[in-house]
Design a protein around this motif. Structure first.
Motif, PDB file in Angstrom:
ATOM      1  N   ASP A 230      23.437  16.052  64.548  1.00 25.43           N
ATOM      2  CA  ASP A 230      23.164  17.465  64.825  1.00 25.43           C
ATOM      3  C   ASP A 230      22.549  18.152  63.596  1.00 25.43           C
ATOM      4  O   ASP A 230      23.076  18.066  62.502  1.00 25.43           O
ATOM      5  CB  ASP A 230      24.501  18.126  65.186  1.00 25.43           C
ATOM      6  N   ASP A 232      22.380  21.195  62.770  1.00 26.35           N
ATOM      7  CA  ASP A 232      23.232  22.218  62.158  1.00 26.35           C
ATOM      8  C   ASP A 232      24.213  21.593  61.170  1.00 26.35           C
ATOM      9  O   ASP A 232      24.512  22.173  60.141  1.00 26.35           O
ATOM     10  CB  ASP A 232      24.002  22.982  63.243  1.00 26.35           C
ATOM     11  N   LEU A 233      24.712  20.412  61.524  1.00 24.80           N
ATOM     12  CA  LEU A 233      25.657  19.759  60.608  1.00 24.80           C
ATOM     13  C   LEU A 233      24.948  19.328  59.333  1.00 24.80           C
ATOM     14  O   LEU A 233      25.509  19.400  58.239  1.00 24.80           O
ATOM     15  CB  LEU A 233      26.319  18.563  61.295  1.00 24.80           C
ATOM     16  N   ASN A 235      22.462  20.931  58.119  1.00 27.55           N
ATOM     17  CA  ASN A 235      22.308  22.180  57.372  1.00 27.55           C
ATOM     18  C   ASN A 235      23.590  22.544  56.637  1.00 27.55           C
ATOM     19  O   ASN A 235      23.545  23.049  55.517  1.00 27.55           O
ATOM     20  CB  ASN A 235      21.902  23.315  58.306  1.00 27.55           C
ATOM     21  N   VAL A 236      24.741  22.295  57.270  1.00 27.21           N
ATOM     22  CA  VAL A 236      26.008  22.547  56.584  1.00 27.21           C
ATOM     23  C   VAL A 236      26.053  21.742  55.292  1.00 27.21           C
ATOM     24  O   VAL A 236      26.396  22.253  54.224  1.00 27.21           O
ATOM     25  CB  VAL A 236      27.201  22.169  57.490  1.00 27.21           C
ATOM     26  N   ARG A 238      23.587  20.697  53.594  1.00 26.67           N
ATOM     27  CA  ARG A 238      22.608  21.199  52.621  1.00 26.67           C
ATOM     28  C   ARG A 238      23.150  22.445  51.925  1.00 26.67           C
ATOM     29  O   ARG A 238      23.027  22.595  50.711  1.00 26.67           O
ATOM     30  CB  ARG A 238      21.289  21.524  53.328  1.00 26.67           C
ATOM     31  N   LEU A 240      26.211  23.185  51.442  1.00 27.00           N
ATOM     32  CA  LEU A 240      27.287  22.784  50.531  1.00 27.00           C
ATOM     33  C   LEU A 240      26.775  21.919  49.388  1.00 27.00           C
ATOM     34  O   LEU A 240      27.518  21.589  48.479  1.00 27.00           O
ATOM     35  CB  LEU A 240      28.351  22.012  51.304  1.00 27.00           C
ATOM     36  N   ARG A 241      25.524  21.531  49.446  1.00 24.67           N
ATOM     37  CA  ARG A 241      24.945  20.605  48.455  1.00 24.67           C
ATOM     38  C   ARG A 241      25.788  19.343  48.324  1.00 24.67           C
ATOM     39  O   ARG A 241      26.126  18.912  47.228  1.00 24.67           O
ATOM     40  CB  ARG A 241      24.829  21.267  47.085  1.00 24.67           C
ATOM     41  N   LEU A 242      26.155  18.750  49.466  1.00 19.83           N
ATOM     42  CA  LEU A 242      26.889  17.486  49.424  1.00 19.83           C
ATOM     43  C   LEU A 242      25.969  16.414  48.853  1.00 19.83           C
ATOM     44  O   LEU A 242      24.773  16.413  49.132  1.00 19.83           O
ATOM     45  CB  LEU A 242      27.326  17.082  50.838  1.00 19.83           C
ATOM     46  N   ASN A 243      26.542  15.496  48.070  1.00 19.78           N
ATOM     47  CA  ASN A 243      25.705  14.397  47.589  1.00 19.78           C
ATOM     48  C   ASN A 243      25.525  13.361  48.701  1.00 19.78           C
ATOM     49  O   ASN A 243      26.176  13.424  49.747  1.00 19.78           O
ATOM     50  CB  ASN A 243      26.290  13.778  46.321  1.00 19.78           C
ATOM     51  N   LYS A 250      31.100  11.771  55.355  1.00 24.37           N
ATOM     52  CA  LYS A 250      31.776  12.861  56.048  1.00 24.37           C
ATOM     53  C   LYS A 250      31.013  13.337  57.284  1.00 24.37           C
ATOM     54  O   LYS A 250      31.603  13.897  58.201  1.00 24.37           O
ATOM     55  CB  LYS A 250      31.955  14.064  55.108  1.00 24.37           C
ATOM     56  N   ILE A 251      29.699  13.187  57.278  1.00 20.39           N
ATOM     57  CA  ILE A 251      28.927  13.753  58.378  1.00 20.39           C
ATOM     58  C   ILE A 251      28.164  12.698  59.167  1.00 20.39           C
ATOM     59  O   ILE A 251      28.325  12.593  60.384  1.00 20.39           O
ATOM     60  CB  ILE A 251      27.967  14.838  57.845  1.00 20.39           C
ATOM     61  N   PRO A 254      30.626   9.564  60.839  1.00 22.82           N
ATOM     62  CA  PRO A 254      31.470   9.949  61.977  1.00 22.82           C
ATOM     63  C   PRO A 254      30.659  10.331  63.206  1.00 22.82           C
ATOM     64  O   PRO A 254      31.038  10.006  64.325  1.00 22.82           O
ATOM     65  CB  PRO A 254      32.251  11.162  61.460  1.00 22.82           C
ATOM     66  N   SER A 255      29.533  10.998  63.000  1.00 18.80           N
ATOM     67  CA  SER A 255      28.829  11.434  64.202  1.00 18.80           C
ATOM     68  C   SER A 255      28.009  10.312  64.813  1.00 18.80           C
ATOM     69  O   SER A 255      27.637  10.406  65.971  1.00 18.80           O
ATOM     70  CB  SER A 255      27.969  12.669  63.929  1.00 18.80           C
ATOM     71  N   TRP A 333      36.906   9.470  66.461  1.00 21.48           N
ATOM     72  CA  TRP A 333      37.671  10.690  66.234  1.00 21.48           C
ATOM     73  C   TRP A 333      37.945  11.392  67.543  1.00 21.48           C
ATOM     74  O   TRP A 333      38.887  12.138  67.678  1.00 21.48           O
ATOM     75  CB  TRP A 333      36.925  11.634  65.295  1.00 21.48           C
TER      76      TRP A 333
END
Ligand SMILES: Nc1ncnc2c1ncn2[C@@H]1O[C@H](COP(=O)(O)OP(=O)(O)OP(=O)(O)O)[C@@H](O)[C@H]1O
Ligand SMILES: [Mg+2]
Lengths: 340, 292
Positions: A230, A232-233, A235-236, A238, A240-243, A250-251, A254-255, A333
């Motif tokens: 997704d 949007d996920l 974008n989340v 981005r 949060l600047r996840l590495n 995390k994203i 799982p998806s 999940w």
């Protein structure tokens, strides 16, 4: 409008059909007892009809080995195969016992003597072949998954890599296992040279052929799963600047797990079919060889024995798929997901 | 408003590449927002509100012009500009607590101890009254609760600017009112700068310091800006009888339905409107309720 009408019509039709079948079977499907009866009785009735058609139909087909065996002969041969297995095990035990006895005697006479236990080399029974096949398919499938899942993840995340690899994937995907087999056989004989081989060459050939055919569905489905996360996920992540690592763990993973498992289940199904064919063709130990040997043997029981093998192959394939499904349920999940 | 140059959009234009050449969605958008100000963007569907928000968030790059936050150019997304997405965008495999935790761990790594983080997460979920459902996953809670968790996640980043894209768009009127009240409380207490997109005129007037009304696209821009000078804290019941409230309300309505009326013979094909019906049924349903 038209679509809606058609759907209603269809459900109406199937409900009428259901009602008719229930009336025929004489079961009442309301209430908990009814439900249980429903879930048990319906498959039983279907099985009964199938067995009936089989025995009637088979009796009417005459082959060079006599009439096509019906359910009863197949059942008898199934028992016979089990008895043969037990007899073979007894022989093996006796063989080992004799050896041990002899070794003990030798040692008693001369304590410094070197003694060896030679393994029993009897003919593999039907059940030995089942275990061989299951082991081979699992090794081939695991190897394929270990390669395919990372490749799929990377392809899904990088469109450049996807464009680079996609033509190769699409080309190799439709190749029949029977075409791979000669190449794999030659390569394994050429490359795998060892005085004390850990694996038999035949085992490697079968397993690698399975791997080659198992790779593609997992790669393709993982790629699709990963690339369709997704937006949007993403974008989340981005914002949060996840590495890269956290984002993947995390994203992305799982998806894409549902798609990944779809791929894995397809792969395992294909791998199981491929393995039987490869074993037949290459005369590698396993259920495929059992079928081929019985076919060559051509005794009056052969057809019934082959049918036992066919049923066992089918049931094992079903069990393999179910175990993947159970694994998916554990990993996924979304516990509410209806999985079939 | 203090410090008018806290957040500054200067000459922002953006082109989207399409099959028939670039499509200019925004043309020369200028806006200055002060620290702690609550600004709502209002305008017809498809005019480019989300695009403005995404440019401020750093998710889109302006083709011309740019955004300055405290004098520094915005080039990429970052947690100091937290976004509350229209459809909550919670990770479905994480619980409410874990969703907020993901953000807190990322923003406060090395700055807060484990127990401080735990407290901070719980504090933020308390702000939106969600402490009773810490261990529920998004599919186990209602739409309004999901939106609350999304807001808690954004607040927990301790953002300088809070960007909200129709945060209450998909909620029923009652839940909406509750969340609006919570939002006003939180804003009064934390004082973040807020940019919020809405389609609801009452919501805009109730919450905002300024309402930015956008002209229709393509090449949309800021049409008119309305200062809302109502005292805070605002009480929705008291406001109903307040003449200035009704004046602001009618100003916005006039802008939307007289000056920026959607042309009937829109150049967009007819199926576009029906597609929007599918996407946002709530908005139309609400209008009908008000009318009937
Ligand atoms: N990635 C994109 N590529 C091409 N065109 C886009 C893209 N994103 C937005 N647009 C176009 O830009 C215009 C503005 O879109 P935007 O999503 O900002 O509208 P909006 O005001 O948020 O509408 P709504 O109220 O329906 O959410 C629309 O005409 C849309 O078609
Ligand atoms: Mg929008």
């Amino acid at each position: 409008m038209r679509k809606g009408f058609w759907k209603q019509y269809q459900t109406f039709q199937s409900r009428r059909l259901d009602a008719l079948l229930h009336a025929l079977a004489g079961v009442n499907t309301s209430g908990p007892v009814g439900k249980l009866v429903h879930s048990l009785a319906v498959p039983m009735v279907a099985l009964g009809i199938f067995l009936m058609l089989w025995s009637v139909g088979a009796a009417n087909v005459t082959t060079s080995l006599g009439a096509l065996p019906g359910p009863v002969q197949v059942w008898t041969q199934g028992i016979a195969l089990y008895d043969e297995h037990l007899a073979e095990r007894d022989k093996e035990r006796a063989f080992i016992e004799r050896q041990e006895q002899r070794n003990a005697e030798t040692l008693a006479n001369d304590p410094g003597a070197e003694v060896k236990l030679r393994p029993y080399t009897g003919k593999p029974t039907f059940f030995d072949q089942i275990l061989t096949s299951l082991g081979t398919v699992m090794v081939g499938f695991l190897l394929a998954s270990l390669i395919a899942i990372p490749v799929g993840i990377v392809c899904g995340m990088s469109s450049t890599l996807y464009k680079a690899l996609n033509p190769l994937i699409q080309t190799f995907k439709p190749v029949s296992p029977l075409a791979w087999l000669p190449i794999v056989t030659m390569v394994v004989s050429a490359v795998y040279i060892s005085d004390d081989p850990m694996f038999a060459k035949s085992f490697l050939t079968s397993a690698i052929t399975v791997t080659l055919c198992c790779l593609w569905p997992t790669i393709i489905n993982t790629t699709v799963g990963v690339s369709s996360v997704d937006k949007d996920l993403i974008n989340v992540s981005r914002v949060l600047r996840l590495n890269w690592f956290t984002k993947t763990m995390k994203i992305v993973l799982p998806s894409s797990i549902p798609m990944m498992f779809t791929g894995l289940r397809l792969s395992l199904g294909i791998g199981w079919m491929v393995l039987i064919a490869a074993e037949m063709l290459a005369q590698n130990p396993g259920l495929g060889k059992f079928v081929w040997d019985e076919f060559q043997n051509g005794s009056s029981d052969s057809l019934a024995r082959i049918m036992v093998a066919v049923l066992v192959i089918g049931m094992l394939g079903f069990l393999l798929d179910r175990s993947m499904l159970m694994l998916q349920r554990r990993v996924s999940w979304d516990k509410s997901l209806v999985l079939r | 408003m203090n410090e008018q140059n806290h957040l500054e959009l200067t000459g922002v234009s953006i082109d989207f590449p399409t099959d028939n050449g670039p499509f200019r969605a925004l043309q020369d958008v200028n806006l200055k927002i002060g620290k702690g100000e609550f600004v709502t963007l209002i305008g017809h569907s498809g005019c480019g509100k989300s695009t403005v928000l995404n440019i401020v968030a750093g998710l889109h790059q302006a083709t011309a012009g740019g955004v300055l936050l405290n004098g520094r150019e915005v080039r990429e997304p970052g947690p100091e500009r937290a976004v509350v997405f229209q459809n909550h965008s919670l990770l479905p495999w994480l619980t409410a607590y874990e969703n907020v935790e993901l953000a807190v761990k990322q923003v406060f790594r090395g700055k807060k101890s484990r127990s401080e983080m735990r407290q901070w997460i719980e504090h933020n979920l308390e702000l939106v009254h969600m402490t009773h459902a810490l261990d529920k996953r998004p599919d186990e809670i209602s739409g309004g609760m999901k939106q609350r968790v999304g807001i808690a996640r954004a607040l927990a980043m301790q953002p300088e600017v809070l960007l909200m894209d129709e945060p209450f768009g998909a909620l029923d009127a009652l839940t909406r009112a509750h969340l609006q009240d919570s939002l006003m409380e939180i804003h009064a207490c934390l004082g973040n700068t807020v940019i919020m997109i809405t389609h609801d005129v009452d919501e805009a007037v109730l919450l905002s310091d300024r309402i930015v009304m956008m002209s229709n696209g393509p090449a949309a821009t800021v049409g008119q800006i309305l200062h809302i000078e109502l005292d805070r804290p605002r009480e929705r019941l008291a406001l109903a009888d307040e003449p200035r409230y009704n004046h602001y309300r009618s100003e916005v309505l006039k802008f939307l339905y007289e000056r920026q009326r959607r042309p009937v013979d829109d150049s967009a094909p007819a199926n576009r409107a029906s597609a929007e019906d599918d996407v946002k049924p709530k908005r139309f349903a609400r209008l009908r309720i008000v009318g009937g």
